[in-house]
Design a protein around this motif. Structure first.
Motif, mmCIF file in Angstrom:
data_model
loop_
_atom_site.group_PDB
_atom_site.id
_atom_site.type_symbol
_atom_site.label_atom_id
_atom_site.label_comp_id
_atom_site.label_asym_id
_atom_site.label_seq_id
_atom_site.Cartn_x
_atom_site.Cartn_y
_atom_site.Cartn_z
ATOM 1 N N VAL A 103 0.856 -1.191 0.000
ATOM 2 C CA VAL A 103 0.000 0.000 0.000
ATOM 3 C C VAL A 103 0.891 1.239 0.000
ATOM 4 O O VAL A 103 1.637 1.491 0.954
ATOM 5 N N HIS A 104 0.793 2.002 -1.073
ATOM 6 C CA HIS A 104 1.588 3.216 -1.247
ATOM 7 C C HIS A 104 0.750 4.438 -0.882
ATOM 8 O O HIS A 104 -0.398 4.545 -1.312
ATOM 9 N N TRP A 105 1.331 5.349 -0.094
ATOM 10 C CA TRP A 105 0.655 6.605 0.261
ATOM 11 C C TRP A 105 1.055 7.634 -0.783
ATOM 12 O O TRP A 105 2.045 8.351 -0.603
ATOM 13 N N HIS A 106 0.299 7.689 -1.859
ATOM 14 C CA HIS A 106 0.655 8.564 -2.977
ATOM 15 C C HIS A 106 0.305 10.010 -2.608
ATOM 16 O O HIS A 106 -0.863 10.353 -2.488
ATOM 17 N N GLY A 107 1.350 10.818 -2.440
ATOM 18 C CA GLY A 107 1.138 12.224 -2.081
ATOM 19 C C GLY A 107 1.575 12.548 -0.665
ATOM 20 O O GLY A 107 1.664 13.717 -0.307
ATOM 21 N N PHE A 413 4.272 11.744 -15.218
ATOM 22 C CA PHE A 413 5.482 11.360 -14.502
ATOM 23 C C PHE A 413 5.325 11.685 -13.022
ATOM 24 O O PHE A 413 4.991 12.798 -12.653
ATOM 25 N N HIS A 414 5.587 10.689 -12.184
ATOM 26 C CA HIS A 414 5.350 10.810 -10.741
ATOM 27 C C HIS A 414 6.618 10.465 -9.969
ATOM 28 O O HIS A 414 7.340 9.548 -10.349
ATOM 29 N N ILE A 415 6.882 11.195 -8.877
ATOM 30 C CA ILE A 415 8.017 10.893 -8.001
ATOM 31 C C ILE A 415 7.479 10.668 -6.596
ATOM 32 O O ILE A 415 6.683 11.463 -6.091
ATOM 33 N N HIS A 416 7.909 9.586 -5.962
ATOM 34 C CA HIS A 416 7.494 9.290 -4.588
ATOM 35 C C HIS A 416 8.206 10.217 -3.597
ATOM 36 O O HIS A 416 9.377 10.557 -3.771
ATOM 37 N N GLY A 417 7.495 10.554 -2.517
ATOM 38 C CA GLY A 417 8.139 11.175 -1.364
ATOM 39 C C GLY A 417 8.590 12.607 -1.540
ATOM 40 O O GLY A 417 9.352 13.115 -0.714
HETATM 41 CU CU CU Z 1 3.324 7.825 -5.402
#
Ligand code: CU
Ligand code: C2O
Ligand code: CU
Length: 484
Positions: A103-107, A413-417
């Motif tokens: 489970v990724h907390w996107h944002g 395009f998305h970057i985590h964290g």
């Molecule tokens: Cu994300």
């Protein structure tokens, strides 16, 4: 239903739909159903504890026709989580699926150790119990499954939900904030339905190239629903949780609305718009003025031809005069671009080569036998779990210059964290829609991003950057980085 059958139907429903014939054209609507509002789990109201169970299920998107789906605490999608900035979320996720998930907390700006990237796997039957410190301005984020090479099918099956961060500043602005009344969470997804109206996960060459596009829009899991709203200012939290489709949101009577927030939180001030593009993974908050009490529809405009109906709004009661908006919403400081630590260049490429079995990349996940790893790359290489692609210093600001190569199509395009701001697009000043703090940006021309790295990420569970067309991601358009 026995687990064995459920698993088969889940997996078949999700990956066995090559060549299936889809319900044609605009999917006919029976009587429109009312917009369901996902249950609200407010962390503060339950001692900071959030309990999520990832589970298989069946969902009747159309009356009498059950589709194999998955959800958190239910058969499709998950509850809306709400957390106050400054608090900790003590999450417990139980995996009742018969395959690995994460489970990724996107944002959320949180350390990678408590974020569910592809390395933080939860095996079937296992639990994951991260303590997630939330220390960022109010925003509309989301959470979703992110397992290695299975993000597309799992999110498509329904493993996604909204995550709202609130804080004292935002509450002081007196924006509409009665959850489900004048503050509506809208999880927008296009899904493909076969002639029998069962949901399918089409996986042919088209989907491998462009990602999975559906033939009907769902909002909170219901096809083209209708929502009663007060005759006044209504806040819509828009989340594009579709696998690939680029939405272009407008009201069908062409009225202007106020855009107030991006993925990273409130804008500096409201922006009046008549259309707003929302790529897969992106969020926006808008205020729509229904004080004239006239019903209206929300649509996604199409480049050529007919627009896609999304949902309808029916104001209740007599016309009113709309409440005034705050002139200023938020403030933040951007690091001076001239003082960034370094510049990196990333090239996203699609359709360069069909690899089959090259380079020891092994078996395929969601997209079965079609092309697979290597069809989509960053800097010429497909994603590899064992390779760290970038190493960033904690606390640094950097400029990331991201370009798309090969087959021309916009990649979200998305970057985590991190949050970033768009410095330029196509060599020019950014467009109006590029403003604000972002975590996902459309790349068709070269964009320059000013990225601030405030969260640590070690080798064991690095952060990801990737295209949010989930089939591109699953097939290799992803890289990973440490922050230390
Ligand atoms: Cu994300
Ligand atoms: Cu919503 Cu790695 O992403
Ligand atoms: Cu892409």
């Amino acid at each position: 239903m026995p687990q064995g059958i459920r698993r088969r139907s889940l997996l078949q429903g999700l990956s066995g739909a090559a060549g299936v014939s889809l319900l044609g054209g605009a999917v006919a609507q029976d009587a429109p159903r009312r917009l369901p509002i996902p249950p609200l789990l407010d962390a503060r109201a339950q001692g900071g504890r959030i309990e999520l169970v990832a589970q298989p299920g069946e969902t009747e998107f159309w009356p009498g026709v059950a589709s194999a789906t998955a959800g958190y605490n239910g058969s499709y999608l998950g509850p809306t989580l709400r957390v106050h900035s400054g608090d900790e979320m003590r999450v417990r996720v139980t995996n009742q699926l018969q395959e690995d998930t994460t489970v990724h907390w996107h944002g959320l700006l949180v350390p990678s150790a408590v974020d569910g990237g592809p390395h933080n796997t939860i095996a079937p039957g296992a639990r994951w119990e991260p303590v997630v410190p939330v220390r960022q301005a109010a925003t509309t984020a989301w959470y979703h499954a992110h397992p290695h090479m299975r993000t597309g099918p799992q999110v498509y099956a329904g493993l996604a939900g909204m995550l709202i961060v609130t804080d004292a500043h935002e509450q002081g602005l007196r924006l509409p904030s009665r959850y489900g009344v004048d503050d509506l969470p809208l999880v927008l997804q296009d899904k493909a339905f076969g002639r029998d109206r069962r949901m399918v996960y089409p996986s042919g060459h088209m989907q491998a190239m462009h990602g999975v596009h559906g033939n009907a829009m769902l909002v909170n899991g219901v096809p083209q629903p209708v929502a009663p709203v007060p005759a006044g200012l209504v806040r819509l939290r828009l989340l594009n949780a579709g696998n690939a489709r680029l939405l272009d949101i407008a009201v069908d009577d062409n009225r202007a609305f106020h855009w107030i927030a991006t993925e990273g939180g409130l804008l500096r001030e409201p922006v009046s718009l008549r259309r707003l593009s929302l790529a897969a993974g992106q969020r926006a908050e808008i205020l729509v003025d229904f004080s004239d009490a006239r019903p209206a529809g929300m649509v996604s405009l199409a480049a050529q031809g007919r627009s896609l109906p999304v949902m309808r709004f029916e104001p209740q009661g007599a016309a009113t005069s709309a409440a005034a908006l705050p002139a200023r919403l938020a403030q933040w400081e951007s690091p001076p671009a001239a003082r960034t630590a370094r510049r990196r260049r990333l090239v996203l490429a699609s359709g360069g080569m069909m690899m089959g079995g090259m380079g020891g990349m092994g078996g395929m996940g969601g997209m079965g036998g079609m092309g697979g790893m290597g069809m989509h790359t960053i800097d010429g290489r497909p994603f590899d779990m064992r390779r760290i692609d970038q190493r960033v210093r904690l606390g640094d600001a950097e400029i990331w210059e991201v370009t798309a190569d090969g087959m021309v199509m916009p990649h979200p395009f998305h970057i985590h964290g991190v949050h970033f701001e768009v410095l330029s697009r196509g060599g020019q000043a950014p467009v109006v829609e590029d403003q604000g703090r972002r975590d996902t940006v459309i790349v068709d021309e070269t964009v320059e991003l000013l990225v601030r790295f405030t969260q640590p990420a070690g080798e064991r569970a690095p952060f990801m950057y990737h295209c949010h067309i989930l089939e591109h991601e699953d097939m290799g358009m992803m890289g990973q980085f440490t922050v230390a």
